[in-house]
Motif scaffolding. Sequence first.
Motif, mmCIF file in Angstrom:
data_model
loop_
_atom_site.group_PDB
_atom_site.id
_atom_site.type_symbol
_atom_site.label_atom_id
_atom_site.label_comp_id
_atom_site.label_asym_id
_atom_site.label_seq_id
_atom_site.Cartn_x
_atom_site.Cartn_y
_atom_site.Cartn_z
ATOM 1 N N PRO A 191 12.521 106.132 20.558
ATOM 2 C CA PRO A 191 12.515 106.826 21.886
ATOM 3 C C PRO A 191 13.198 105.676 22.731
ATOM 4 O O PRO A 191 12.998 104.818 22.823
ATOM 5 N N ARG A 192 14.326 106.534 23.477
ATOM 6 C CA ARG A 192 15.168 105.751 24.350
ATOM 7 C C ARG A 192 14.506 104.695 25.383
ATOM 8 O O ARG A 192 14.903 103.880 25.903
ATOM 9 N N GLU A 193 13.176 105.173 25.879
ATOM 10 C CA GLU A 193 12.603 104.530 26.923
ATOM 11 C C GLU A 193 11.929 103.328 26.569
ATOM 12 O O GLU A 193 11.261 102.421 27.083
ATOM 13 N N GLN A 194 11.957 103.121 25.063
ATOM 14 C CA GLN A 194 11.170 101.736 24.468
ATOM 15 C C GLN A 194 12.333 100.784 24.046
ATOM 16 O O GLN A 194 13.328 101.074 23.580
ATOM 17 N N MET A 216 18.500 95.052 21.575
ATOM 18 C CA MET A 216 19.660 96.000 21.667
ATOM 19 C C MET A 216 19.299 96.938 22.720
ATOM 20 O O MET A 216 18.141 97.621 22.705
ATOM 21 N N LEU A 217 20.112 97.209 23.801
ATOM 22 C CA LEU A 217 20.148 98.162 24.828
ATOM 23 C C LEU A 217 21.328 99.153 24.428
ATOM 24 O O LEU A 217 22.432 98.785 24.491
ATOM 25 N N GLY A 218 20.923 100.479 24.303
ATOM 26 C CA GLY A 218 21.675 101.455 24.024
ATOM 27 C C GLY A 218 22.620 101.695 25.307
ATOM 28 O O GLY A 218 22.441 101.237 26.514
ATOM 29 N N ALA A 219 23.735 102.560 25.084
ATOM 30 C CA ALA A 219 24.633 102.862 26.277
ATOM 31 C C ALA A 219 23.725 103.264 27.494
ATOM 32 O O ALA A 219 23.036 104.229 27.245
ATOM 33 N N PRO A 250 26.754 99.558 23.169
ATOM 34 C CA PRO A 250 25.335 98.917 23.374
ATOM 35 C C PRO A 250 25.658 97.411 23.895
ATOM 36 O O PRO A 250 26.765 97.049 23.978
ATOM 37 N N LEU A 251 24.484 96.942 24.299
ATOM 38 C CA LEU A 251 24.423 95.615 24.813
ATOM 39 C C LEU A 251 23.563 94.925 23.905
ATOM 40 O O LEU A 251 22.337 95.337 23.367
ATOM 41 N N CYS A 252 23.904 93.657 23.365
ATOM 42 C CA CYS A 252 23.167 92.853 22.384
ATOM 43 C C CYS A 252 22.945 91.389 22.850
ATOM 44 O O CYS A 252 23.617 90.950 23.330
ATOM 45 N N PHE A 253 21.755 91.033 22.788
ATOM 46 C CA PHE A 253 21.500 89.782 23.253
ATOM 47 C C PHE A 253 20.883 88.942 22.052
ATOM 48 O O PHE A 253 19.844 89.536 21.230
ATOM 49 N N LEU A 254 20.785 87.491 22.041
ATOM 50 C CA LEU A 254 19.897 86.642 21.200
ATOM 51 C C LEU A 254 18.782 86.404 22.536
ATOM 52 O O LEU A 254 19.480 85.821 23.186
ATOM 53 N N THR A 255 17.574 85.879 21.940
ATOM 54 C CA THR A 255 16.770 85.470 22.944
ATOM 55 C C THR A 255 16.093 84.300 22.455
ATOM 56 O O THR A 255 15.709 84.128 21.177
ATOM 57 N N ALA A 256 15.651 83.331 23.109
ATOM 58 C CA ALA A 256 14.734 82.033 22.832
ATOM 59 C C ALA A 256 13.699 82.095 23.864
ATOM 60 O O ALA A 256 14.005 81.998 25.023
ATOM 61 N N PHE A 303 6.635 84.325 33.680
ATOM 62 C CA PHE A 303 5.792 84.862 34.639
ATOM 63 C C PHE A 303 6.776 85.789 35.437
ATOM 64 O O PHE A 303 6.552 86.418 36.410
ATOM 65 N N ALA A 304 8.179 85.441 35.476
ATOM 66 C CA ALA A 304 8.957 86.297 36.176
ATOM 67 C C ALA A 304 9.120 87.869 35.971
ATOM 68 O O ALA A 304 8.918 88.230 34.839
ATOM 69 N N THR A 305 9.412 88.890 36.751
ATOM 70 C CA THR A 305 9.497 90.229 36.564
ATOM 71 C C THR A 305 11.105 90.217 36.162
ATOM 72 O O THR A 305 11.793 89.458 36.420
ATOM 73 N N LEU A 306 11.243 91.195 35.072
ATOM 74 C CA LEU A 306 12.662 91.185 34.537
ATOM 75 C C LEU A 306 12.911 92.746 34.322
ATOM 76 O O LEU A 306 12.261 93.166 33.724
ATOM 77 N N GLU A 307 13.979 92.987 34.895
ATOM 78 C CA GLU A 307 14.615 94.286 34.401
ATOM 79 C C GLU A 307 15.987 94.185 33.913
ATOM 80 O O GLU A 307 16.773 93.125 34.196
ATOM 81 N N LEU A 308 16.410 94.755 32.738
ATOM 82 C CA LEU A 308 17.535 94.621 32.326
ATOM 83 C C LEU A 308 18.239 96.188 32.214
ATOM 84 O O LEU A 308 17.812 97.124 32.068
ATOM 85 N N ALA A 309 19.630 95.926 32.307
ATOM 86 C CA ALA A 309 20.539 97.202 32.295
ATOM 87 C C ALA A 309 21.714 97.065 31.728
ATOM 88 O O ALA A 309 22.423 95.941 31.933
ATOM 89 N N ASN A 310 21.998 98.076 30.867
ATOM 90 C CA ASN A 310 23.258 97.851 29.993
ATOM 91 C C ASN A 310 24.177 98.507 31.113
ATOM 92 O O ASN A 310 23.928 99.727 31.535
ATOM 93 N N GLY A 311 25.366 97.982 31.473
ATOM 94 C CA GLY A 311 26.496 98.198 32.326
ATOM 95 C C GLY A 311 27.502 99.340 31.832
ATOM 96 O O GLY A 311 28.526 99.791 32.294
ATOM 97 N N SER A 312 27.460 99.415 30.240
ATOM 98 C CA SER A 312 28.253 100.388 29.645
ATOM 99 C C SER A 312 27.534 101.724 29.455
ATOM 100 O O SER A 312 26.581 101.862 29.060
ATOM 101 N N SER A 313 28.490 102.990 29.815
ATOM 102 C CA SER A 313 27.899 104.227 29.292
ATOM 103 C C SER A 313 28.326 104.629 28.064
ATOM 104 O O SER A 313 28.208 105.811 27.360
ATOM 105 N N ALA A 314 28.923 103.782 27.326
ATOM 106 C CA ALA A 314 29.678 104.129 25.842
ATOM 107 C C ALA A 314 29.128 103.057 24.973
ATOM 108 O O ALA A 314 28.850 103.381 23.672
#
Length: 347
Positions: free
Chosen positions: A236-239, A264-267, A324-330, A311-322
């Motif tokens: 589901p999109r909200e997850q 991965m964050l979808g469009a 995906p946005l993909c990260f590698l995280t460590a 402990f930081a708060t974190l919000e992520l947003a994909n800037g594209s409407s078309a």
Amino acid sequence: MNDLHDLGTLQDLPADYVDALRAVNLVPLWPSLRSLIPPGAARTATQPTCWRWSAIRPLLLQAGELTPMEKAERRVLVLANPGRGLDNLQASSCIYLGMQLVLPGETAPNHRHTPNAARIVVEGEGACTIVGGEKCAMRHGDLVLTPTGLWHEHRHEGEGPFIWLDVLDLPLMVYLDVSFVLQGDAQRDPRPPAAYGASGVVPRINGERTSSAHPQLRYDWQRTREALEALHRQTPREQLVEVVYVNPETGGDCLATIAFSAMMLGAGEEHSCKRMSPARVFHVIEGHGHAQVDGMRIDFGPADTFCVPGFATLELANGSSAKPLCFLTADESPVHRKLGVYEMCNG
Ligand code: GTQ
């Protein structure tokens, strides 16, 4: 119950008493106690920081002109967190990040060291790294591990600059007084990487499972992306969708000290992430967008890297409407889990 009262300072004490203590290598605890063990919540010097690819790339290429490989051994610009002091070369308390340049024909001689390392390929074609006798191809977005103690050397037989992001637990190893390196002869007749390819099955050759502590050293980005995309399609999109890089034999963290994931964050997607005790680093593989880290806005695009303090708060947003946005995280969660201090909290 958390309103602990202020304690005395060093200035409250007679100077000759402090001098008498110091002369015999003694220090009073109470002036430092509140900063060592702060009431209620931990503190960190790690600042939300973004290192932009557009800033790094030209300066790294300039390093290629200024400093031959023989002089540098590793031609690396370190992504240092200003909150921790630039000269300490730390992205966070346990994580070191460095952008490394290898030019065509160059090699980094065979060596091994106590720090655990991983590379994330940022740009270029035709380089490989030989780790523990396995010749690992390096393509954009791949994660290649060099766990503690394994021999590794790099070669660039292609054209154009080759650039990757080094992620090491160097600050931790230095802190523990166990950081050192050994040089070795070139690894001969490297073999292809062990074939850990399909999820859920692992090799058994002549009836034997591997006994290697680090059975998989290379994680192909295209395969990882396919897994991520498939997971994203069915979620589901909200997850928020991530895959975790694991040791395929044990399901545990792929390195002892640093955990890696791909996200991965979808469009058009936006997510509030759970707060967690370990610091975390995000490297953009594709797409663009923005983050709010403890209320600080960070805009990012391909190959940018940013750090989120514990402990930081974190919000992520994909800037594209078309796209995906993909990260590698460590992140430092393996250390926190082993020490029993790992926390994840909502909101
Ligand atoms: O490639 O082994 O960025 O030893 C820093 C220290 C890379 C490496 C770094 C290292 C390496």
